[in-house]
Design a protein around this motif. Sequence first.
Motif, short mmCIF file in Angstrom:
data_model
loop_
_atom_site.label_atom_id
_atom_site.label_comp_id
_atom_site.label_asym_id
_atom_site.label_seq_id
_atom_site.Cartn_x
_atom_site.Cartn_y
_atom_site.Cartn_z
N UNK A 1 -14.40 -3.35 11.30
CA UNK A 1 -13.56 -2.60 10.35
C UNK A 1 -13.98 -2.91 8.92
N UNK A 2 -14.21 -4.18 8.65
CA UNK A 2 -14.62 -4.60 7.31
C UNK A 2 -15.96 -3.98 6.95
N UNK A 3 -16.92 -4.03 7.87
CA UNK A 3 -18.25 -3.48 7.59
C UNK A 3 -18.19 -1.99 7.29
N UNK A 4 -17.50 -1.23 8.13
CA UNK A 4 -17.51 0.23 7.99
C UNK A 4 -16.51 0.74 6.95
N UNK B 1 -14.95 -1.09 4.43
CA UNK B 1 -14.99 -1.74 3.12
C UNK B 1 -16.42 -1.76 2.57
N UNK B 2 -17.31 -2.46 3.27
CA UNK B 2 -18.68 -2.63 2.78
C UNK B 2 -19.40 -1.29 2.65
N UNK B 3 -19.43 -0.52 3.75
CA UNK B 3 -20.15 0.75 3.74
C UNK B 3 -19.51 1.75 2.79
N UNK B 4 -18.19 1.77 2.76
CA UNK B 4 -17.47 2.71 1.89
C UNK B 4 -17.78 2.43 0.42
N UNK B 5 -17.77 1.16 0.06
CA UNK B 5 -18.05 0.82 -1.33
C UNK B 5 -19.51 1.05 -1.69
N UNK C 1 -0.67 11.25 19.85
CA UNK C 1 -1.63 10.39 19.14
C UNK C 1 -1.83 10.92 17.73
N UNK C 2 -1.84 10.02 16.75
CA UNK C 2 -2.00 10.38 15.34
C UNK C 2 -3.36 9.90 14.85
N UNK C 3 -4.34 10.79 14.86
CA UNK C 3 -5.71 10.39 14.51
C UNK C 3 -5.84 10.09 13.03
N UNK C 4 -5.13 10.81 12.18
CA UNK C 4 -5.21 10.57 10.74
C UNK C 4 -4.67 9.19 10.38
N UNK C 5 -3.58 8.81 11.04
CA UNK C 5 -3.01 7.49 10.79
C UNK C 5 -4.01 6.41 11.19
N UNK C 6 -4.70 6.62 12.29
CA UNK C 6 -5.67 5.62 12.77
C UNK C 6 -6.78 5.41 11.76
N UNK C 7 -7.27 6.49 11.15
CA UNK C 7 -8.32 6.38 10.15
C UNK C 7 -7.84 5.61 8.92
N UNK C 8 -6.61 5.88 8.52
CA UNK C 8 -6.06 5.19 7.35
C UNK C 8 -5.88 3.70 7.63
N UNK D 1 -7.51 1.85 9.67
CA UNK D 1 -8.79 1.16 9.79
C UNK D 1 -9.21 0.57 8.46
N UNK D 2 -8.95 1.30 7.38
CA UNK D 2 -9.28 0.80 6.04
C UNK D 2 -8.39 -0.40 5.70
#
Length: 327
Positions: free
Chosen positions: A123-126, A128-132, A290-297, A299-300
Amino acid sequence: MDKDLSFAIKRICFDEDYRPADNTRITTNFANLARGAQRQENLRNTFRMINNRFNALAHWDNPKGDRYAVELDIISVEMGFAGEDHAQALPLIEVLKTSIVDHKTGERIEGIVGNNFSSYVRDYDFSVVLLEHTRGQPEFSVPEHFGELHGKLFKRFVQSQAYQAHFSKPPVICLSVASSKTYHRTENLHPVLGVEYLQDEYSLTDAYFDKMGLKVRYFMPPDSAAPLAFYFSGDLLSDYTNLELISTISTMETFQKIYRPEIYNANSAAGKTYQPSLKHQDYSLTRIVYDREERSRLAIEQGRFAEEHFIKPYQALLDQWSASYTH
């Protein structure tokens, strides 16, 4: 390296009465299902789908299609540093362990460990690190050394005495194929895994799992809508029995039908050349909320949690350990 890191394994039954622990990643597939007012109905329907799919694939000596049932355990792995207080153990990964109940013989058969894969560091890699790294960049690129620490931690865990004491075979992780890649059907046909697909280049996820010591092959099981990506370290076709492979297919295909119905619950199957798409409109929904949008949020948020509680406090130790790890 045995004295540098230690691992503790906890196991909890995943069934219709399951409630996520406080330290469980709430974006994890099974934890997401076990939330809300419809949690028990969600779980009951999920297990019904898994068992029906298992019996459809394990059809020999199974005339009524009800011979087998799949049981799942959630395997939570905590990591500590030598000399540190074990009360400060860090949550590392969560996977699933399948077991197969044969109602005809009364036997309980070991399945495969892995299947689903959840990791705070990933989660951190994708998230936080990748996003930044990619923010504001005109072209997509991957940071230097991306995923190397996570890969070394995973390999060290699989080599550990804790893993060897609990599990007799290496893990197999089963995920969705990547919507950014195109897959091509081959003539290779396995009786359980189905028809094999190939692609021209690794996806970002494939490359990430490669650093974990896992190769990838893509198979579309009989009567499936799309291929699945299988990540493994040995020989996928010969190291595991048909029933073991079916336990993974039935479990993870069920999850994918819930979470990515556009791909895995599509009303038409993948063709000779196939590019998955979450924008595909011709698909059916399961009866599972299932709430896919919530899952994406989330994860960050959990990537930030890993940064605050794992990466930053232990940066020096992690860097020192990673630099000395050679296997």
